[in-house]
Write an enzyme that holds these catalytic residues in place. Structure first.
Site, PDB file in Angstrom:
ATOM      1  N   GLU A 102      -4.830   3.775   6.024  1.00 41.97           N
ATOM      2  CA  GLU A 102      -4.562   3.533   4.608  1.00 41.97           C
ATOM      3  C   GLU A 102      -5.077   4.702   3.779  1.00 41.97           C
ATOM      4  OE1 GLU A 102      -5.994   0.291   1.282  1.00 41.97           O
ATOM      5  OE2 GLU A 102      -5.189  -0.469   3.173  1.00 41.97           O
TER       6      GLU A 102
ATOM      7  N   CYS B 280     -10.887   0.530   2.268  1.00 37.95           N
ATOM      8  CA  CYS B 280     -10.316   0.129   3.550  1.00 37.95           C
ATOM      9  C   CYS B 280      -9.701   1.342   4.246  1.00 37.95           C
ATOM     10  CB  CYS B 280      -9.248  -0.946   3.351  1.00 37.95           C
ATOM     11  SG  CYS B 280      -9.919  -2.567   2.944  1.00 37.95           S
TER      12      CYS B 280
ATOM     13  N   ARG C  44       0.799  -1.220   0.000  1.00 37.95           N
ATOM     14  CA  ARG C  44       0.000   0.000   0.000  1.00 37.95           C
ATOM     15  C   ARG C  44       0.838   1.279   0.000  1.00 37.95           C
ATOM     16  NH1 ARG C  44      -2.709  -3.386  -1.402  1.00 37.95           N
ATOM     17  NH2 ARG C  44      -4.783  -4.021  -0.709  1.00 37.95           N
TER      18      ARG C  44
END
Length: 316
Positions: free
Chosen positions: A309, A237, A188
């Site tokens: 995130e 998310c 990520r």
């Protein structure tokens, strides 16, 4: 913030000779998947790479915040007016897709949905796993978007595995090509965060029957529909999955009894605990309060601090 000028920000940008639209007070919630946010002090729809260069150099020289907006996922804007410039990358000149000798060249403003449609139309497969990820290719590459492979869900696929080169602009307006050896992709994240992504070269695609591409896209979409909230406003998310921990963020949040937890009009999804849903009138303040509550609860229960995130944008 404007150095050596008494002009307002929007007029100063227009004086640069920008060909695109310069808008005061554009509502930001309409440009994000979570549907949260106040207004932009100045919102710019550039019409060319030259427009982008002029704005980036101007903002950097005058110490003015400049936010690059792609598909609008993974971002939380503040409730108040966002000071500075929001530069919109959903533009026609950043939506090219074409065959090159060694890769497929894709503009950073191309959405994942647009790329998937192009794949079907051209019978060219390889990136079906992007189905259901609501972002631009520039954002997907910068954050190294990925999913678990299906049907077993054990193997993880990420867009960084398919990137051969990236055309970028730095904060001084210099355009350069970063090759595979210049790029670093981790979970990520990537080393592209300090650049403005203009084009991406994707490899490993292959000629494939359109019906097979459709079938695989549907399989990924069905998997996401079973495990995630796709029909309601969310940012995707909220937290990264912690490294060296067997359980995912969603599992840790669920074990802490936080599914369905609500703060104002922001609620933790009962389908996937790492998704926050906007029930209609959610605010950034309530979203952040819910994030903090969950971080503290998971830390207390499991000894794990969940890292965001999503990109939380704040006024400087």
């Amino acid at each position: 913030m404007l150095i050596k000028t008494d002009l307002n920000l929007s007029q100063a940008i227009k004086n640069l000779g920008i060909k695109g639209r310069v808008i005061n007070g554009e509502e930001l919630r309409s440009h994000t998947t979570i549907k949260i946010g106040g207004r932009a002090e100045v919102f710019v729809d550039p019409s060319s790479i030259l427009d982008i260069e002029k704005i980036i150099v101007f903002a950097n020289s005058n110490q003015i915040p400049c936010f690059i907006l792609g598909g609008g996922s993974k971002v939380l804007f503040p409730d108040e007016t966002l000071k500075g410039i929001v530069l919109n990358f959903k533009n026609h000149f950043l939506k090219n897709i074409e065959f090159c000798e060694e890769f497929i060249k894709v503009g950073s403003g191309v959405s994942t949905k647009e790329l998937l449609r192009w794949m079907i139309e051209n019978s060219w497969g390889g990136w079906e796993f992007l189905a259901g990820i609501p972002c631009s290719l520039g954002g997907a590459v910068c954050l190294n978007a990925g999913v678990r492979e299906i049907p077993d869900g054990e193997k993880h696929i990420q867009i960084g595995d398919f990137v051969k080169m990236v055309k970028v602009m730095d904060r001084f307006g210099k355009v350069m090509i970063l090759d595979k050896e210049d790029l670093k992709f981790d979970y990520r994240t990537s080393n592209l965060r300090g650049f403005i992504i203009l084009e991406i070269g994707l490899v490993k695609g292959e000629k494939k029957d359109a019906s097979l591409i459709k079938k695989r896209i549907i399989a990924f979409l069905n998997y996401r529909k079973k495990t995630q909230e796709l029909g309601l406003p969310s940012a995707g998310c909220v937290f990264k999955n912690p490294l060296d921990v067997k359980r995912s963020s969603g599992e840790l949040i669920e074990l802490s009894g936080m599914k369905g937890k609500r703060m104002g009009d922001v609620v933790v999804s009962k389908k996937h605990a790492n998704f926050f849903i906007n029930l209609g009138r959610a605010t950034a303040k309530d979203f952040l309060l819910l994030m903090e509550l969950i971080q503290n609860r998971v830390k207390s229960d499991h000894g794990v601090w969940l890292e965001p995130e999503i990109n939380v944008v704040r006024n400087l």
